[in-house]
Design a protein around this motif. Structure first.
Motif, PDB file in Angstrom:
ATOM      1  N   GLY A 165      34.625  35.795  61.151  1.00  0.00           N
ATOM      2  CA  GLY A 165      35.904  35.100  61.108  1.00  0.00           C
ATOM      3  C   GLY A 165      35.759  33.602  61.352  1.00  0.00           C
ATOM      4  N   ILE A 166      34.844  33.245  62.253  1.00  0.00           N
ATOM      5  CA  ILE A 166      34.618  31.817  62.539  1.00  0.00           C
ATOM      6  C   ILE A 166      33.989  31.139  61.326  1.00  0.00           C
ATOM      7  N   TYR A 167      32.979  31.788  60.737  1.00  0.00           N
ATOM      8  CA  TYR A 167      32.357  31.217  59.537  1.00  0.00           C
ATOM      9  C   TYR A 167      33.394  31.064  58.410  1.00  0.00           C
ATOM     10  N   LYS A 168      34.298  32.026  58.307  1.00  0.00           N
ATOM     11  CA  LYS A 168      35.348  31.947  57.280  1.00  0.00           C
ATOM     12  C   LYS A 168      36.212  30.710  57.507  1.00  0.00           C
ATOM     13  N   ASN A 169      36.613  30.484  58.764  1.00  0.00           N
ATOM     14  CA  ASN A 169      37.431  29.314  59.060  1.00  0.00           C
ATOM     15  C   ASN A 169      36.680  28.003  58.870  1.00  0.00           C
ATOM     16  N   LEU A 170      35.360  28.056  59.008  1.00  0.00           N
ATOM     17  CA  LEU A 170      34.532  26.876  58.776  1.00  0.00           C
ATOM     18  C   LEU A 170      34.282  26.644  57.288  1.00  0.00           C
ATOM     19  N   GLY A 171      34.732  27.582  56.463  1.00  0.00           N
ATOM     20  CA  GLY A 171      34.530  27.459  55.030  1.00  0.00           C
ATOM     21  C   GLY A 171      33.184  27.953  54.553  1.00  0.00           C
ATOM     22  N   ASN A 172      32.396  28.550  55.465  1.00  0.00           N
ATOM     23  CA  ASN A 172      31.075  29.082  55.098  1.00  0.00           C
ATOM     24  C   ASN A 172      31.240  30.553  54.742  1.00  0.00           C
ATOM     25  N   LEU A 173      31.703  30.809  53.541  1.00  0.00           N
ATOM     26  CA  LEU A 173      32.074  32.166  53.159  1.00  0.00           C
ATOM     27  C   LEU A 173      30.866  33.086  52.984  1.00  0.00           C
ATOM     28  N   ASP A 174      29.742  32.535  52.565  1.00  0.00           N
ATOM     29  CA  ASP A 174      28.540  33.368  52.420  1.00  0.00           C
ATOM     30  C   ASP A 174      28.099  33.918  53.783  1.00  0.00           C
ATOM     31  N   GLN A 175      28.069  33.051  54.793  1.00  0.00           N
ATOM     32  CA  GLN A 175      27.715  33.485  56.142  1.00  0.00           C
ATOM     33  C   GLN A 175      28.768  34.431  56.699  1.00  0.00           C
ATOM     34  N   ALA A 176      30.030  34.159  56.392  1.00  0.00           N
ATOM     35  CA  ALA A 176      31.120  35.034  56.839  1.00  0.00           C
ATOM     36  C   ALA A 176      30.937  36.437  56.275  1.00  0.00           C
ATOM     37  N   LEU A 177      30.578  36.487  54.996  1.00  0.00           N
ATOM     38  CA  LEU A 177      30.368  37.783  54.346  1.00  0.00           C
ATOM     39  C   LEU A 177      29.188  38.523  54.955  1.00  0.00           C
ATOM     40  N   THR A 178      28.088  37.804  55.162  1.00  0.00           N
ATOM     41  CA  THR A 178      26.884  38.422  55.736  1.00  0.00           C
ATOM     42  C   THR A 178      27.166  38.995  57.122  1.00  0.00           C
ATOM     43  N   SER A 179      27.833  38.231  57.985  1.00  0.00           N
ATOM     44  CA  SER A 179      28.115  38.672  59.348  1.00  0.00           C
ATOM     45  C   SER A 179      29.042  39.876  59.364  1.00  0.00           C
ATOM     46  N   THR A 180      30.058  39.852  58.509  1.00  0.00           N
ATOM     47  CA  THR A 180      31.025  40.953  58.489  1.00  0.00           C
ATOM     48  C   THR A 180      30.401  42.227  57.935  1.00  0.00           C
ATOM     49  N   LEU A 181      29.585  42.096  56.906  1.00  0.00           N
ATOM     50  CA  LEU A 181      28.892  43.272  56.369  1.00  0.00           C
ATOM     51  C   LEU A 181      27.924  43.859  57.396  1.00  0.00           C
ATOM     52  N   LYS A 182      27.255  42.996  58.170  1.00  0.00           N
ATOM     53  CA  LYS A 182      26.364  43.454  59.233  1.00  0.00           C
ATOM     54  C   LYS A 182      27.149  44.208  60.304  1.00  0.00           C
ATOM     55  N   SER A 183      28.321  43.691  60.646  1.00  0.00           N
ATOM     56  CA  SER A 183      29.187  44.365  61.609  1.00  0.00           C
ATOM     57  C   SER A 183      29.546  45.769  61.119  1.00  0.00           C
ATOM     58  N   LEU A 184      29.837  45.883  59.824  1.00  0.00           N
ATOM     59  CA  LEU A 184      30.222  47.181  59.261  1.00  0.00           C
ATOM     60  C   LEU A 184      29.034  48.129  59.128  1.00  0.00           C
ATOM     61  N   GLU A 185      27.837  47.599  59.000  1.00  0.00           N
ATOM     62  CA  GLU A 185      26.642  48.460  59.038  1.00  0.00           C
ATOM     63  C   GLU A 185      26.547  49.161  60.383  1.00  0.00           C
ATOM     64  N   LEU A 186      26.859  48.422  61.447  1.00  0.00           N
ATOM     65  CA  LEU A 186      26.760  48.955  62.805  1.00  0.00           C
ATOM     66  C   LEU A 186      27.961  49.829  63.158  1.00  0.00           C
ATOM     67  N   ASN A 187      29.113  49.505  62.584  1.00  0.00           N
ATOM     68  CA  ASN A 187      30.324  50.284  62.852  1.00  0.00           C
ATOM     69  C   ASN A 187      31.125  50.401  61.559  1.00  0.00           C
ATOM     70  N   PRO A 188      30.775  51.371  60.712  1.00  0.00           N
ATOM     71  CA  PRO A 188      31.374  51.464  59.374  1.00  0.00           C
ATOM     72  C   PRO A 188      32.861  51.786  59.369  1.00  0.00           C
ATOM     73  N   ASP A 189      33.374  52.292  60.460  1.00  0.00           N
ATOM     74  CA  ASP A 189      34.772  52.729  60.477  1.00  0.00           C
ATOM     75  C   ASP A 189      35.674  51.800  61.290  1.00  0.00           C
ATOM     76  N   ASN A 190      35.322  50.528  61.345  1.00  0.00           N
ATOM     77  CA  ASN A 190      36.149  49.556  62.062  1.00  0.00           C
ATOM     78  C   ASN A 190      37.197  48.996  61.104  1.00  0.00           C
ATOM     79  N   PRO A 191      38.458  49.387  61.268  1.00  0.00           N
ATOM     80  CA  PRO A 191      39.486  48.921  60.318  1.00  0.00           C
ATOM     81  C   PRO A 191      39.663  47.407  60.321  1.00  0.00           C
ATOM     82  N   SER A 192      39.490  46.776  61.495  1.00  0.00           N
ATOM     83  CA  SER A 192      39.652  45.316  61.566  1.00  0.00           C
ATOM     84  C   SER A 192      38.582  44.601  60.752  1.00  0.00           C
ATOM     85  N   ALA A 193      37.342  45.116  60.825  1.00  0.00           N
ATOM     86  CA  ALA A 193      36.250  44.495  60.063  1.00  0.00           C
ATOM     87  C   ALA A 193      36.488  44.645  58.563  1.00  0.00           C
TER      88      ALA A 193
END
Length: 630
Positions: A165-193
């Motif tokens: 979310g922070i990377y998204k607000n910074l306009g770094n969408l590639d990093q935002a995507l990478t971090s969020t996908l990593k979060s979902l790898e660890l917790n695939p059923d997180n609705p917020s992610a």
């Protein structure tokens, strides 16, 4: 953060402990850990009421109150926890988290910093600190705190989601995507992610993925009002306003006073042409939350009188700009600028416009470099676009409107839509998808591959019993003119242009999103406009019979004469209805929504001279480029 018995400060002042107090607390913690919240609450209260005033009992009971919506009771009990033990770090962490939920970011920051003073290596407190800094608009500190948390606990899905979310607000969408996908790898059923992932895909322009991720979030948590609101906004971008409206209303059903959802509802009503209802929804949004700056901005685009502008300026005096995120601050400054523009105080309008685009660039950095590269490639790679599978009638009935944003294209599209035989496609991405599909087929060496026209027709079919023409107003299709000319030779291309300085001012004032981030920087706007003009001149020399130049300034000064020329080129008969776009009932889903619903007017021609000082950096680039300034 729930604490276990025995974690308190051993130096706490001794008290007379009731015989059953520790046993009650242990039992409460046990029930709390197993999820029996009702029993845990009763046991914590029994322990406290028995006279066993232990900080852990207060703190853990506060967690239960907070999680069950009793936030004021939680605040009171947390304060008792820190009063009992001023060195109890977990209680300060919980107190900071609660203050954040209550919207008191200053107190949230103070409490969380106190927690970290007592326990500097608490990853949960560091996550919370990052989230607070993010809401305060201090994205550098938000990033540093969240990265520090991940140093201590690298595989924390919550921290990775927040980082995205922070990377998204910074306009770094590639990093935002990478971090969020990593979060979902660890917790695939997180609705917020999944919801956040949908927002990132939306900003990347991948609306299909945005839709899928948001729907997945709602499958996991159907009653998430934020996800329903986001879904509505994705549907709006897809041009499906019925679904957008339904999803936004569902969000408001779940949270009737959701200020952000009320704001989105107003914006959807604007697109539907329901201006009166839009104003009502936007004002209701502000009543629910005076800090809802997107609603202020939307209202500023609906101003009809100077009195309305002055009233909105007064309303906005209650906005606490010091606590706004950069995105909200940008909306607030754009709104102020629009108000001062309406009352013709161009000096004040300019000052707010500078601030508006400054804050916009913090969250959405200019994309000028990537766009300039695409423009350069578009004129150089002519050979790769040629085809042997060519039919002279391919593209028949297809009209592509191209140009710079805010060049008069929405007005033109609205005028052409007055013809009942024309189907307006809005800012379709179908041509880009068709080209991608054709390239994929070429690379597979499949001799039976279809051409662009066939792929495009599958995505945008024409029902010949209803329509003979379609208008596609994806302005950046000018980058694909070689493809259109070679694969759809019967298609028509209309190039919209206007005085470059008026064009740059209008882009700079319009708070354009999604792929138009360069418009927040005057020099970048000028560079892109110059590259665009030079590319279009090359293409007009290559394909002189396929491209018509629609000059906005000439048109608004002599509408009928210029419209007759265009209609003649399109092989359409003149009808007086074309000259009354204000009578159109079509849906307008762009930043030009209000202008497109007004009668043809030349009032904006030459308006850039009111902002001559502000526009000097752009003027210099345009002048040196040789592009004519009318």
């Amino acid at each position: 953060m729930m604490a276990g018995f025995g974690n308190s400060n051993p130096n706490t002042k001794k008290q007379k402990i009731p015989k059953n107090g520790p046993q009650l607390l242990e039992a409460a913690i046990g029930a709390h850990k197993t999820g029996d919240i009702t029993k845990a609450e009763a046991l914590y209260l029994n322990a406290i009421n028995s006279g066993f005033h232990h900080e852990i009992a207060f703190s853990n009971l506060g967690i239960i109150y907070k999680n069950t919506g009793r936030k004021e009771k939680a605040l009171t009990i947390y304060k008792r926890a820190v009063a009992k033990n001023p060195n109890f770090a977990d209680a300060y962490t919980n107190l900071g988290n609660l203050y954040k939920d209550l919207g008191n970011l200053d107190q949230a920051l103070t409490s969380t910093l106190k927690s970290l003073e007592l326990n500097p290596d608490n990853p949960t407190a560091l996550i919370n600190l990052g989230s607070i800094y993010k809401d305060l608009g201090n994205l550098d500190r938000a990033l540093a705190s969240t990265l520090k948390s991940l140093e201590l606990n690298p595989d924390n899905p919550s921290a990775l989601m927040n980082l995205g979310g922070i990377y998204k607000n910074l306009g770094n969408l590639d990093q935002a995507l990478t971090s969020t996908l990593k979060s979902l790898e660890l917790n695939p059923d997180n609705p917020s992610a999944h919801m956040n992932l949908g927002g990132i895909y939306k900003d990347l322009g991948n609306l299909d993925q945005a839709l899928a991720s948001t729907i997945k979030s709602l499958e996991l948590k159907p009653d998430n009002h934020n996800a329903h609101m986001n879904l509505g906004w994705i549907y709006k971008d897809l041009g499906n306003l019925d679904q957008a409206l339904a999803s936004t209303l569902k969000s408001l059903e779940l949270k009737p006073e959701g200020s952000e959802a009320l704001c989105k509802l107003g914006l959807i009503k604007m697109a539907l042409g329901q201006t009166k209802e839009a104003k009502r929804d936007l004002l209701n949004s502000i009543k629910c939350n005076e800090q809802e700056c997107e609603a202020h901005h939307a209202l500023s685009t609906l101003l009809e009188t100077t009195e309305e502008a002055e009233e909105l300026i007064e309303i906005m005096k209650s906005v606490k700009t010091s606590v706004l995120t950069p995105l909200k601050r940008a909306f607030a400054e754009f709104a102020q600028s629009n108000c001062f523009h309406k009352i013709k105080n161009h000096d004040q309008a300019s000052k707010h416009l500078v601030l508006a685009n400054k804050y916009k660039l913090i969250t959405s950095p200019s994309n000028a470099d990537s766009l300039l590269e695409k423009i350069a490639l578009s004129v150089s790679q002519i050979e790769s676009t040629k085809t042997t599978n060519r039919n002279a009638n391919s593209g028949k009935g297809r009209i592509f409107i191209v140009g710079m944003p805010r060049s008069g294209s929405t007005l033109l599209e609205t005028i052409l839509s007055m013809n009942p035989e024309n189907k307006d496609l809005g800012e379709s991405r179908s041509l880009e998808k068709a080209i991608a599909k054709a390239k994929q087929q070429q690379q597979s060496c499949n001799s039976n591959h279809q051409n662009i026209d066939e792929y495009y027709s599958k995505l945008e079919p024409i029902n010949n019993t209803q329509h003979k023409y379609t208008t596609d107003k994806q302005l950046y299709n000018f980058i694909h003119i070689n493809w259109i000319a070679n694969h759809m030779p019967a298609a028509k291309i209309i190039h919209c242009r206007r005085n470059p300085m008026d064009n740059i001012l209008s882009m700079h004032r319009s708070n354009l999103m999604a792929g138009n981030n360069f418009t927040a920087n005057l020099e970048d706007s000028a560079k892109v406009l110059v590259a665009h003009e030079k590319a279009m001149q090359i293409q007009k020399n290559r394909y002189p019979k396929k491209i018509f130049t629609f000059d906005y300034d000439q048109f608004v000064n002599a509408p009928e004469d210029n419209l007759r020329k265009l209609l003649g080129w399109l092989d359409l008969e003149f009808d007086n209805n074309y000259l009354h776009p204000e009578k159109s009932t079509r849906i307008v889903n762009t930043a030009s929504v209000m202008q497109a619903r007004k009668p043809i007017s030349n009032k904006s021609v030459g308006g850039w001279k009111n902002y001559e000082t502000l526009l000097k950096p752009a003027f210099k680039i345009i002048q040196e480029s040789g592009v004519k300034i009318g």
